[in-house]
Design an enzyme around this catalytic site. Sequence first.
Site, PDB file in Angstrom:
ATOM      1  N   LYS A  90      57.993  -8.169 -28.480  1.00 50.49           N
ATOM      2  CA  LYS A  90      58.524  -8.423 -29.816  1.00 50.49           C
ATOM      3  C   LYS A  90      57.862  -7.491 -30.824  1.00 50.49           C
ATOM      4  O   LYS A  90      56.642  -7.273 -30.778  1.00 50.49           O
ATOM      5  CB  LYS A  90      58.280  -9.895 -30.186  1.00 50.49           C
ATOM      6  CG  LYS A  90      58.966 -10.350 -31.461  1.00 50.49           C
ATOM      7  CD  LYS A  90      58.825 -11.854 -31.635  1.00 50.49           C
ATOM      8  CE  LYS A  90      59.550 -12.324 -32.893  1.00 50.49           C
ATOM      9  NZ  LYS A  90      59.496 -13.798 -33.048  1.00 50.49           N
ATOM     10  N   SER A 165      63.739 -15.458 -34.621  1.00 56.59           N
ATOM     11  CA  SER A 165      63.384 -14.075 -34.883  1.00 56.59           C
ATOM     12  C   SER A 165      63.198 -13.247 -33.606  1.00 56.59           C
ATOM     13  O   SER A 165      63.082 -12.028 -33.670  1.00 56.59           O
ATOM     14  CB  SER A 165      62.090 -14.034 -35.707  1.00 56.59           C
ATOM     15  OG  SER A 165      61.004 -14.628 -34.998  1.00 56.59           O
ATOM     16  N   SER A 189      62.122 -19.680 -33.417  1.00 61.28           N
ATOM     17  CA  SER A 189      62.335 -18.258 -33.137  1.00 61.28           C
ATOM     18  C   SER A 189      62.372 -17.888 -31.661  1.00 61.28           C
ATOM     19  O   SER A 189      62.791 -16.784 -31.314  1.00 61.28           O
ATOM     20  CB  SER A 189      61.263 -17.424 -33.844  1.00 61.28           C
ATOM     21  OG  SER A 189      61.482 -17.432 -35.235  1.00 61.28           O
TER      22      SER A 189
END
Length: 479
Positions: A90, A165, A189
Amino acid sequence: MTPVPSAPTRDDDLCLRPATELAALLRARELSARELLEAHLARIERVDPRVNAIVTLDAEGACAAADAADAALAAGEAVGPLHGLPAAHKDTHQTGGMRTTWGSPLHADTVPARDELVVERLRQAGAVRVGKTNVPEFAAGSQTVNPLFGATHNPWRHGLSAGGSSGGAAAALVAGLVPVAEGSDMGGSLRNPAAFCNVVGLRPTPGRVPTWPAAMGWSTLSVQGPMGRTVADVALVLSAVAGPDPRVPISLADDPAGFAAPLDGDLRGLRVAWARDLGGLVPVDPAITAVLEDVLPVVESLGATVEEACPDLREADEVFGTLRAWLFEATFGDVVRRSPDQVKETIRANAAVGAALTGADVARAELAHTRLHERVVGFFDRYDVLLAPTTQVLPFPVELEYPTEVAGVPQADYLGWMRSCTLVSATGCPALSLPGGFTDDGLPVGLQVVTAPRTDRRLLEVAHAIEQATGHGRRRPPL
């Protein structure tokens, strides 16, 4: 114009196999790490221009790492559980020597000197670093779009959101760009993008996967965790990234190797609570509940009993809202004051709420947090597992920053449509989004599976059993 899918290649089947199967092939030397990597790099080149999931790619470095992985096996060296598997990180997680932008213009050229802990553990477990996955700015919000790289598109339907996210990670997994990935979850997320993309995202018990460095090491609101195409893949990654670290005060001491053991699929006698709207606290698109209610008879066929029930979550909004704002002020307050024009409005607003909090405000939230925990523990004395919708809405257009209403009910702010996850975050329970089925027009729906605090292994076992019985996770988008 919607991009037209190109013809699949002979390597595509390899790129869509479970990570557990690929790991076994690599260990048996029936497949080389270099061969596996090249298949994924070819698929990234062919598919990712339509998806925009991987925003930084290091093919040269990945090839060198794959060659080293093959050499280690050939030499008979001991290797980790993820040895030779391509992985993406990420873009809010620091990667030593590789650009980490946090989706922000303020960090467009930032190259950290070292890996943060979750990245380091994946590397030590043998994963081959391919690149970074797209995120919203500073991971705020559950729609993956930012000023640097634009929007990640849902592989199931171009033009729709992949969630966030960890949206780039979820999209990369279902598109076959990498077999394993990781993300983080404060208000959904890991779970929201998993639901939007038909993969598995696990929010572990806080401290299960230690976060370091972290500005507020005692906070339990934001956690890091694994994503995968199957529950067993997620368990495999968890076995590599979980475990104690002395620098993280809330880290749990349990041996992480236990997560990699075969998952028991027996649900006989399981007491299951089904909360279609989390006790009437959240509106949910009826198309979502209609899909998920088809799962309940499957669960009962496995020997479980299912009742409509939900823990008392009435104070969870106050807990999550206050502690999140406090965390945002601590994390982003200085950045907002220093460069307000380079930080999106929703982050500025949350930081401002945090700056206005008093000690009494935070104390009330912590008292409510304790009461919430006690009620949830009591609920799980009566039930073994809670099932609920992961999301309240279906994937929405990428041009929309966030839904302003759910099932006709106006939402107060950009977090309103995520409350099916934020309420659960406040409890401290491990929670997982599992592929729960598809709407009539082919959009995926996520089933949220929740168990008592610290029962992450039990959560994986339950989710695995449901996954195997429904088979929804085996469906792939036509890329």
